[in-house]
Design a protein around this motif. Structure first.
Motif, mmCIF file in Angstrom:
data_model
loop_
_atom_site.group_PDB
_atom_site.id
_atom_site.type_symbol
_atom_site.label_atom_id
_atom_site.label_comp_id
_atom_site.label_asym_id
_atom_site.label_seq_id
_atom_site.Cartn_x
_atom_site.Cartn_y
_atom_site.Cartn_z
ATOM 1 N N MET A 286 0.833 -1.199 0.000
ATOM 2 C CA MET A 286 0.000 0.000 0.000
ATOM 3 C C MET A 286 0.873 1.257 0.000
ATOM 4 O O MET A 286 0.638 2.204 -0.751
ATOM 5 N N LEU A 287 1.894 1.229 0.840
ATOM 6 C CA LEU A 287 2.800 2.384 0.900
ATOM 7 C C LEU A 287 3.479 2.628 -0.440
ATOM 8 O O LEU A 287 3.500 3.754 -0.953
ATOM 9 N N LEU A 288 3.988 1.561 -1.003
ATOM 10 C CA LEU A 288 4.724 1.713 -2.266
ATOM 11 C C LEU A 288 3.792 2.122 -3.394
ATOM 12 O O LEU A 288 4.167 2.908 -4.270
ATOM 13 N N MET A 289 2.563 1.619 -3.326
ATOM 14 C CA MET A 289 1.571 1.976 -4.337
ATOM 15 C C MET A 289 1.299 3.479 -4.286
ATOM 16 O O MET A 289 1.202 4.148 -5.321
ATOM 17 N N LEU A 290 1.194 3.992 -3.069
ATOM 18 C CA LEU A 290 0.956 5.430 -2.929
ATOM 19 C C LEU A 290 2.138 6.236 -3.464
ATOM 20 O O LEU A 290 1.965 7.285 -4.086
ATOM 21 N N CYS A 291 3.336 5.726 -3.224
ATOM 22 C CA CYS A 291 4.528 6.401 -3.765
ATOM 23 C C CYS A 291 4.477 6.389 -5.286
ATOM 24 O O CYS A 291 4.710 7.397 -5.943
ATOM 25 N N ARG A 294 2.379 8.774 -7.316
ATOM 26 C CA ARG A 294 2.814 10.166 -7.407
ATOM 27 C C ARG A 294 3.840 10.381 -8.508
ATOM 28 O O ARG A 294 4.306 11.493 -8.718
ATOM 29 N N VAL A 295 4.192 9.306 -9.176
ATOM 30 C CA VAL A 295 5.133 9.439 -10.291
ATOM 31 C C VAL A 295 4.380 9.899 -11.527
ATOM 32 O O VAL A 295 3.357 9.328 -11.882
ATOM 33 N N SER A 296 4.843 10.967 -12.134
ATOM 34 C CA SER A 296 4.170 11.444 -13.349
ATOM 35 C C SER A 296 5.232 11.861 -14.356
ATOM 36 O O SER A 296 6.435 11.754 -14.092
ATOM 37 N N VAL A 297 4.779 12.324 -15.509
ATOM 38 C CA VAL A 297 5.722 12.716 -16.548
ATOM 39 C C VAL A 297 6.619 13.848 -16.057
ATOM 40 O O VAL A 297 7.821 13.874 -16.303
ATOM 41 N N ALA A 298 6.014 14.757 -15.312
ATOM 42 C CA ALA A 298 6.788 15.893 -14.829
ATOM 43 C C ALA A 298 7.812 15.464 -13.782
ATOM 44 O O ALA A 298 8.814 16.131 -13.575
ATOM 45 N N LYS A 299 7.552 14.353 -13.154
ATOM 46 C CA LYS A 299 8.392 13.943 -12.021
ATOM 47 C C LYS A 299 8.619 12.455 -12.131
ATOM 48 O O LYS A 299 7.971 11.650 -11.478
ATOM 49 N N PRO A 300 9.548 12.046 -13.021
ATOM 50 C CA PRO A 300 9.606 10.633 -13.396
ATOM 51 C C PRO A 300 10.303 9.703 -12.393
ATOM 52 O O PRO A 300 10.546 8.557 -12.726
ATOM 53 N N THR A 301 10.659 10.168 -11.205
ATOM 54 C CA THR A 301 11.241 9.237 -10.233
ATOM 55 C C THR A 301 10.541 9.406 -8.889
ATOM 56 O O THR A 301 9.833 10.373 -8.666
ATOM 57 N N MET B 1 1.138 17.010 -4.497
ATOM 58 C CA MET B 1 0.050 16.239 -5.104
ATOM 59 C C MET B 1 -0.121 16.660 -6.559
ATOM 60 O O MET B 1 -0.102 17.839 -6.862
ATOM 61 N N ALA B 2 -0.262 15.691 -7.404
ATOM 62 C CA ALA B 2 -0.354 15.992 -8.827
ATOM 63 C C ALA B 2 -1.645 16.754 -9.113
ATOM 64 O O ALA B 2 -2.700 16.440 -8.574
ATOM 65 N N SER B 34 -4.738 9.653 -9.470
ATOM 66 C CA SER B 34 -3.363 9.141 -9.513
ATOM 67 C C SER B 34 -3.298 7.737 -8.931
ATOM 68 O O SER B 34 -2.479 6.934 -9.354
ATOM 69 N N VAL B 35 -4.150 7.435 -7.965
ATOM 70 C CA VAL B 35 -4.174 6.071 -7.428
ATOM 71 C C VAL B 35 -4.804 5.122 -8.442
ATOM 72 O O VAL B 35 -4.349 4.009 -8.639
ATOM 73 N N MET B 36 -5.854 5.615 -9.103
ATOM 74 C CA MET B 36 -6.530 4.780 -10.094
ATOM 75 C C MET B 36 -5.627 4.488 -11.281
ATOM 76 O O MET B 36 -5.733 3.437 -11.903
ATOM 77 N N GLY B 37 -4.726 5.429 -11.576
ATOM 78 C CA GLY B 37 -3.810 5.226 -12.687
ATOM 79 C C GLY B 37 -4.531 5.305 -14.014
ATOM 80 O O GLY B 37 -5.688 5.709 -14.085
#
Lengths: 542, 445
Positions: A286-291, A294-301, B1-2, B34-37
């Motif tokens: 669950m923790l890692l999923m939440l991390c 938050r990864v997006s194109v603007a913030k790829p890591t 938060m995105a 973002s959780v749903m992806g």
């Protein structure tokens, strides 16, 4: 046209460069974290894996009956272990050819009739059974197993029964299913293996004597002996990309960034905290999923801040969150209840008592803004009950009037105090260490006035505080033959803000301090006695 | 938060529309997305969203799924009287009518999962499917296996499916004894005062200026915010009282900018609304009628109509006697109702601690004999214990002014409790010129 073309080609480039691998990352990791994709081999469970594999192989290949229980806490990897074993087992052609599988789940097959139907269906024997009527459960099961016999009639095909949430099957009437399965596995009728998965350590106690005696008493325990360094390693492997990732360079970079992330000190602390609260896979996922989310194109890591945020979401206190959303009236009622709890040592209370307590508090204030009608208070009270913050005492019958129904507060002292501190209109500087009931009460007074009042120490400095004193009150205190006087301005200046003080409020505080036998040494006063103090007050114009 | 508008995998146009439709909930919607992806990726098996009433839980889900066109089934647990309707609804929204008709009568969870898997193998999910359960606290009252099974539905049906539970109650109160799959928890905080103002100002009447309407909302919040933070309730109140607010403006007495006068005009009405509309004592239609009547210069009569109950003369005294019997300790009857009760030791009576006050603890049961004894001593004239008196007692029970405590079959010594509040009994005793307060032990001087 030309510009649009370049824009779109630019977009495609970005797509290839960035989004595509990121898409892959999300896909792979989400499958791992959300869908419980099987790992290459179960980490830390090698011995159990070998044991179970050996056991099932004997059934599948040699036709030996067996029964075994896999016991472990939730999220310890019981199902994962079994699935890994099955995957490895089915790699062998003989086992693949022979073995039939029946998967039952205690959550789905809630009684033996449904379970039997499900067994029939999973063994593809609906046609064979047809409209036959069976006298007993055992007869039915025997028929099913008979039907599975091979052409040469000498030996049946081995069947693997997997019972997920095994403890729930023990609640079925007479435990017929369990009795029959174990009975078949015991007496060499047909080769079957029964694998139960449960999280209850005391599961054997649930079994009836006749069932228990037929069980092989073989148990595989999954009690994680993970250390914190192993936990950290697991985090790293869970987040790392596999070698077969299409974009090798990207995978390399990603894995490096994960490595640096795990080496980060703040991340280490957070993971240690999670490790201390639970070691299981699920909460980690669950923790890692939440991390990951938050990864997006603007913030790829994944950055340490992401881990912090995720951990904040994981550890959020639900009750405190709910308390923060209450209206002022509801919060006041909660405080009144808490006060009653403190006075009467946790005895249950009713609305009438809470209302009375609330009224007593209102009397201390000249401000009648919070003088609500009784039905309004009743509505607030009922809302609290709907939120299950208060709960009626058992046996308090429905016949009693609503206002006299006995209730209990379902909140903890510390939860209320914490909520008060975080309440939007409450000042934030409240000292957390010493908030006793009386002080909490005052906090509430302050909240009600939407003014910042509560400063036990600072209050003593009130006299020294600069204020534009249009009017001032003088309070004379006669105690014995001593005589003190306190001069107070009506306006309190604190930082950049100013508050209008009501003299009754001041008086109230003053009484409070005398009650508490405070040493007003800063004022060169020492009031140590409660009894025999008369307070007189006179309005003085400057 | 995105930010909400930066979620990959969804069209930007749609996301912008979603942002518009969800004022003050961008943060939560963004987090959820973002959780749903992306639609084709796996999402967390179960998500639990909690927050106060009208904090936008269902609204956010509805807007997200509708605007982004994701496959979903929204089920309100209030509507699902049986699990059958729940299963049917889910199958219907995902696979159409034929799948739903495959369900046997009174289906079990096992049937549902079987049919789901069957259908799913025919049309596997290209996008994550979502099941939204509103008011999921009611699931706790359903079969014990339903909630744990829903939480791990993804594993049970082996499909890309996510179950989203919405509730007003925190997750701690859901967890079964033996534990279950832990969902991802997400909190929807309530709207702050500023946010409420912003949202409420959105439904302003176009014929008035924005400042005018927002000043009205400000006044409304000033009265109601400390009691109620429920957006829906506030919205209702705002809509009902706005015409009253505009009245002096229409009459040309004040200008739009004269906030103080407008406030003076509206404030008593809002206070009145708190006592009536907020408590659902009158319907909105009645409220409008009342405002009309008031315009015709008719004095507003007391709204608390429930204090006016017409009773026969003896019934009133019976009720008074019942009240006295319920709230006075039996040992004090001698002092109140006997002519020669000897010397009263006042100190004895005044030693009462507050906890023992019956007006805090509630009425006590009393036997019929005691009721009648008190009744004969409080009523002025001589009354014979006829059947009419007894039938009046039972009609008081029917009216729920008295409640019978003992069992129905106990005929010889029935026990009763008085079930009326103090102000009610005071009003009753005033009509028969009886000073009840003098006879109440709790109010003894």
């Amino acid at each position: 046209m030309a510009t649009r073309h370049t824009a779109s080609s630019c977009f495609t480039e970005i797509w290839i460069e960035f989004i595509c691998p990121l898409l892959q990352v999300q896909k792979i990791l989400r499958e791992r974290l959300c869908h419980q994709q099987l790992p290459e081999k179960p980490e830390g469970l090698e011995a159990q894996h070998k044991h179970l594999l050996e056991l099932l192989k004997r059934t599948a290949v040699h036709g030996e009956s067996n029964s075994v229980l896999i016991v472990g806490p939730r999220g310890a990897g019981k199902t994962m272990l079994l699935k890994c074993v099955l995957r490895d087992l089915l790699e062998e052609t003989e086992a693949q050819k022979n073995l039939l599988q029946v998967h039952l789940n205690g959550l789905l097959q809630t009684d033996d009739r449904i379970a039997l139907k499900e067994i029939t269906r999973q063994l593809h024997l609906e046609n064979v059974v047809g409209d036959k009527v069976f006298g007993s459960f055992a007869e039915n099961l025997a028929f099913l197993l008979e039907a599975l016999k091979k052409g040469d009639r000498s030996s049946s095909r081995p069947v693997l029964f997997v019972l997920d949430e095994f403890d729930l099957f023990a609640h079925h009437k007479n435990q017929t299913l369990l009795y029959n399965l174990f009975d078949v596995s015991q007496s060499a009728q047909a080769p079957i293996a029964v694998v139960g998965i449960t999280c209850r350590l005391d599961v054997l106690e649930l079994l009836e004597k006749r069932v228990k005696s037929r069980f092989s008493h073989r148990q595989i325990h999954l009690l994680s002996s993970l250390t914190s360094t192993q936990y950290l390693e697991r985090v790293q492997t869970q987040l790392s990309l596999p070698d077969h990732f299409p974009d090798g360079q990207f995978a390399q970079d990603w894995n490096d960034s994960i490595k640096t992330l795990c080496r980060d000190k703040s991340v280490g602390e957070i993971l240690q905290r999670h490790f201390n609260s639970s070691k299981d896979f699920r909460s980690l996922h669950m923790l890692l999923m939440l991390c990951l989310s938050r990864v997006s194109v603007a913030k790829p890591t994944i950055k340490p801040i992401d881990v912090q945020e995720a951990s904040r979401v994981c550890f959020a206190d639900a009750t405190a969150n709910m308390l923060r959303g209450l209206s002022i009236l509801e919060l006041c009622l909660i405080i009144a209840m808490k006060h009653l709890n403190d006075v009467y040592e946790g005895e249950p209370f009713n609305l009438q008592m809470v209302h009375n307590e609330f009224k007593k508090f209102l009397q201390r204030k000249s401000n009648s803004m919070y003088n609500f009608e009784r039905p309004v208070i009743m509505k607030a009270f009922e809302h609290l009950q709907e939120l299950e913050l208060i709960r009626p005492v058992d046996g308090s019958s429905a016949k009693t009037q609503r206002e006299y129904r006995l209730m209990r507060l379902m909140l903890d002292h510390s939860q209320i105090v914490e909520a008060l501190q975080k309440y939007p209109q409450c000042p934030t500087e409240w000292s957390t260490a010493h908030l006793d009931p009386m002080q909490t009460w005052i906090c509430c007074a302050a909240t009600l006035q939407e003014k910042m009042f509560y400063y036990p120490r600072e209050f003593l400095k009130l006299g020294q505080m600069k204020g534009s004193c249009a009017t001032a009150y003088q309070i004379h205190v006669f105690h014995g033959n001593q005589h003190y006087s306190l001069k107070q301005g009506l306006t309190l200046t604190w930082g950049k803000k100013t508050w209008q003080l009501e003299w009754r409020m001041i008086f109230f505080f003053f009484m409070f301090f005398m009650d508490r036998c405070c040493d007003l040494s800063q004022q060169k006063l020492s009031l140590c006695c409660v009894a025999g103090v008369t307070v007189r007050c006179r309005k003085v114009l400057h | 938060m995105a930010a909400l508008s930066q979620q990959p995998g969804y069209e930007e146009e749609k996301l912008r529309k979603v942002t518009e439709l969800l004022p003050c909930r961008e943060l939560q919607a963004g987090f959820l997305l973002s959780v749903m992806g992306q639609p084709q990726q796996y999402s967390y098996p179960s998500i639990f969203i909690y927050g106060h009433r009208a904090s936008g839980k269902s609204h956010v889900m509805q807007v997200l799924f509708k605007e982004l066109e994701l496959p979903h089934a929204t089920v309100s647990c209030v509507e699902c009287v049986s699990v059958a309707s729940l299963f049917e609804h889910v199958l219907l929204s995902f696979f159409g009518y034929e799948a739903a008709s495959l369900l046997p009568r009174s289906p079990s969870l096992s049937d549902f999962v079987r049919i789901y898997r069957q259908q799913c193998s025919r049309s596997p999910a290209k996008q994550t499917r979502y099941i939204v359960m509103e008011k999921s606290e009611l699931l706790r009252d359903a079969d014990a296996n339903l909630l744990p099974a829903l939480l791990r539905l993804q594993e049970l049906v082996e499909d890309n499916i996510t179950v989203i539970l919405l509730s007003e109650i925190s997750w701690d109160k859901f967890r079964p004894n033996t534990g279950c799959f832990e969902p991802l928890l997400l909190h929807f905080p309530d709207y702050s005062k500023v946010e409420l103002q912003q949202i409420l100002s959105l439904d302003r009447n176009p014929s008035y200026s924005a400042e005018f309407y927002s000043s009205y909302i400000n006044i409304l919040l000033g009265v109601f915010y400390s009691v109620c933070r429920d957006l829906r309730e506030l919205r209702h109140l705002a809509a009902l009282n706005f015409s009253k607010f505009c009245e002096p403006l229409a009459e040309g007495k004040v200008k739009e900018t004269d906030t103080h006068k407008l406030w003076r005009n509206i404030e008593p009405h809002l206070k009145k609304a708190m006592q009536t509309v907020y408590l659902r004592e009158v319907s909105s239609h009645q409220w409008e009628q009342m405002q009309q009547m008031e315009k015709e210069a008719e004095p507003l009569r007391g709204l608390s109509a429930h204090t006016h109950v017409e009773l026969p003369y003896y019934s009133k005294f019976l009720l008074i006697a019942a009240y006295l019997a319920s709230y006075n300790p039996a040992r004090t009857d001698k002092r109140f109702f006997l002519k020669h009760h000897g010397k009263i030791r006042k100190t004895h009576f005044q030693k009462k601690n507050e906890k023992a006050s019956n007006h805090l603890l509630g009425p006590k049961p009393f036997p019929l004999d005691r009721l009648l004894a008190i009744f004969y001593s409080v009523v002025d004239s001589r009354v014979a214990p006829t059947a009419s008196i007894f039938s009046q007692i039972s009609s008081l029970v029917t009216l729920q002014l008295l409640t019978q405590v003992s069992h129905d079959d106990q005929l010889d010594a029935p026990k009763y409790k008085c079930a009326v509040p103090l102000d009610f009994i005071c009003a009753i005793s005033r009509t028969v010129n009886f000073d009840i307060v003098k006879y109440l032990y709790d109010f003894l001087q």
